[in-house]
Motif scaffolding. Structure first.
Motif, PDB file in Angstrom:
ATOM      1  N   PRO A 172       0.808  -1.230   0.000  1.00 53.01           N
ATOM      2  CA  PRO A 172       0.000   0.000   0.000  1.00 53.01           C
ATOM      3  C   PRO A 172       0.838   1.275   0.000  1.00 53.01           C
ATOM      4  N   ALA A 173       1.947   1.271   0.749  1.00 53.14           N
ATOM      5  CA  ALA A 173       2.801   2.467   0.805  1.00 53.14           C
ATOM      6  C   ALA A 173       3.412   2.769  -0.550  1.00 53.14           C
ATOM      7  N   THR A 174       3.818   1.721  -1.266  1.00 60.29           N
ATOM      8  CA  THR A 174       4.388   1.899  -2.596  1.00 60.29           C
ATOM      9  C   THR A 174       3.339   2.410  -3.573  1.00 60.29           C
ATOM     10  N   ILE A 175       2.135   1.864  -3.473  1.00 58.80           N
ATOM     11  CA  ILE A 175       1.031   2.316  -4.323  1.00 58.80           C
ATOM     12  C   ILE A 175       0.739   3.787  -4.081  1.00 58.80           C
ATOM     13  N   VAL A 176       0.706   4.176  -2.807  1.00 61.65           N
ATOM     14  CA  VAL A 176       0.450   5.576  -2.450  1.00 61.65           C
ATOM     15  C   VAL A 176       1.540   6.482  -3.009  1.00 61.65           C
ATOM     16  N   ALA A 177       2.792   6.032  -2.933  1.00 61.23           N
ATOM     17  CA  ALA A 177       3.902   6.835  -3.446  1.00 61.23           C
ATOM     18  C   ALA A 177       3.775   7.051  -4.950  1.00 61.23           C
ATOM     19  N   LEU A 210      -6.249   4.380   2.531  1.00 60.52           N
ATOM     20  CA  LEU A 210      -5.769   3.042   2.181  1.00 60.52           C
ATOM     21  C   LEU A 210      -5.142   2.321   3.373  1.00 60.52           C
ATOM     22  N   GLY A 211      -5.158   2.981   4.514  1.00 57.47           N
ATOM     23  CA  GLY A 211      -4.648   2.345   5.724  1.00 57.47           C
ATOM     24  C   GLY A 211      -3.150   2.362   5.880  1.00 57.47           C
ATOM     25  N   VAL A 212      -2.479   3.229   5.138  1.00 58.64           N
ATOM     26  CA  VAL A 212      -1.018   3.348   5.271  1.00 58.64           C
ATOM     27  C   VAL A 212      -0.702   4.135   6.530  1.00 58.64           C
ATOM     28  N   LYS A 213       0.045   3.528   7.409  1.00 59.47           N
ATOM     29  CA  LYS A 213       0.363   4.170   8.677  1.00 59.47           C
ATOM     30  C   LYS A 213       1.742   4.817   8.621  1.00 59.47           C
ATOM     31  N   SER A 214       1.890   5.857   9.414  1.00 63.05           N
ATOM     32  CA  SER A 214       3.186   6.520   9.493  1.00 63.05           C
ATOM     33  C   SER A 214       4.116   5.706  10.368  1.00 63.05           C
TER      34      SER A 214
END
Length: 428
Positions: A172-177, A210-214
């Motif tokens: 998800p983090a990669t998708i968001v990026a 998308l539920g990506v957490k810091s």
């Protein structure tokens, strides 16, 4: 009486709104330093509560000095690489206490100030070959691209098979990026004011959906500031002027002077602001030791604000105010995921790499030293290492090519100093 003008408003394209947006953009691009610097200094035995406030306050003061003294759109924060030298070379490698490391930072800052406020700074700046200057800019740009890709988890350690490998497209983090990169590029092409800042905000919202957490969670609060006030000026002179102390001061001074010079040469679009910017950087580096943090340098991420239209000290002042405010809202800033910041860092680095077009490529002796700088900065994760090898190589290839007339005392002296620094660094 006329109005006192602090910032140069006569520059083409100047607007207060643009400067403020640029300052916010630079701040959010470098805001991770508020979390990362304390985590690195923690390995030196320094309490996180102390180093968080030290990072925020030294950055706020640095931006204020840069704004009012130099009128430049450059953010000053504790430097990545310098903090690693502080922790892993001085404390872990040389077995010094963090108080003794702060003492070394203090004397390195004094050396830096002396160079910055004398003719030495102008001599060094004027006599550095253009190819090396452009190589520094491109190398820093490539370093930012690598940093941004890592933060986005688009690339990761390749393990035993390769140095780096591609991340997971399903993460998800990669998708968001990737989404963030597309958004920022769209806003840039459409010339939307505040493109980067808007991109960070939109991408942060998408990340949350998308539920990506810091990964920047911190438990520091304003109630911990008492620990910081009791940790000011924590110097230890027990090893004052022994061999180990002198070598450490020399090495850190070299890193501060030439890394800062390279960064400012690469960041500033107006060369007239170099001298005072260099001096502002030196003053803040000196102050940071008393504030109990590793030395400050110009943040490469300042390029994101400059790219957003920042031209004057108002950009730096805005970033400085945000650093001051961050003292009270640390948990809120920590909520911004790396995936939302990484697109700005990646695109900014790519824009800095345009300087490749200005590097003379006709002769090997012209481009090879710049090549070393460009490749070694990102591959080693150290700006100073790239500078060392590039500057050491320059006089060698000129001698080999029988072009000694292109050498001058300044570049030869700097090259020798870098060679000594490389040798001495390997012995401590």
């Amino acid at each position: 009486m006329g109005k006192i003008k602090i910032f140069d408003r006569n520059q083409t394209g100047f607007s207060v709104k643009t400067e403020i947006i640029a300052g916010l953009t630079s701040f959010f691009a470098i805001s991770y330093i508020l979390i990362v610097n304390p985590m690195i200094l923690k390995d030196a035995g320094m309490p996180v509560a102390i180093t968080f406030f030290a990072t925020a306050i030294s950055s706020a003061l640095g931006c204020l000095i840069m704004a009012l003294f130099a009128d430049a759109p450059v953010v000053l924060t504790p430097g990545m690489g310098v903090n690693a030298f502080f922790t892993y070379t001085l404390v872990t490698g040389m077995h010094l206490t963090w108080q003794q490391a702060l003492t070394i930072s203090l004397f390195s800052g004094i050396v830096y100030v002396i160079v910055a406020f004398t003719k030495l700074s102008r001599i060094l700046s004027d006599k550095i070959p253009l190819n090396l200057k452009k190589g520094i800019t491109v190398g820093i740009g490539l370093f930012l691209v690598e940093l941004g890709l890592e933060k986005a988890e688009i690339i990761k350690s390749g393990g035993s098979r390769s140095l780096l490998s591609f991340g997971s497209i399903t993460d998800p983090a990669t998708i968001v990026a990737f989404i963030g990169i597309v958004i920022c590029l769209f806003l840039m092409v459409k010339r939307v004011p505040g493109d980067f800042l808007i991109g960070i905000i939109i991408t942060t919202v998408i990340a949350k959906l998308l539920g990506v957490k810091s990964s920047n969670a911190t438990t520091v609060s304003i109630n911990d500031i008492g620990q910081f006030t009791h940790a000011l000026f924590q110097f230890d002179f027990n090893h004052f002027f022994n061999t180990k102390f002198l070598i450490a001061v020399f090495s850190m001074s070299m890193i501060l002077i030439f890394e800062s010079m390279g960064l400012l040469e690469g960041l500033l679009t107006d060369p007239r602001k170099f001298q005072k910017s260099f001096q502002a950087s030196s003053m803040t580096a000196l102050l940071s030791a008393g504030l109990s943090t590793s030395p400050t340098v110009a943040a490469a991420e300042s390029a994101s604000g400059i790219q957003s239209g920042g031209k004057t000290g108002l950009t730096a002042l805005t970033s400085g105010i945000m650093f001051a405010v961050s003292i009270f809202v640390a948990p809120l800033i920590a909520m911004i995921p790396q995936a939302a910041i990484s697109p700005v860092i990646i695109i900014t680095g790519a824009l800095m790499m345009k300087e490749l077009a200005n590097i003379k490529m006709a002769a090997l002796d012209d481009w090879f030293p710049a090549f070393l700088i460009i490749t070694l900065i990102p591959l080693t994760g150290s700006i100073s290492t790239g500078l060392e090898f590039g500057f050491i190589a320059y006089p060698l290839v000129k001698i080999f090519a029988k072009k000694t007339d292109e050498l001058n005392p300044a570049i030869v002296t700097v090259s020798i100093l870098f060679l000594l620094n490389l040798i001495l660094s390997a012995t401590i």
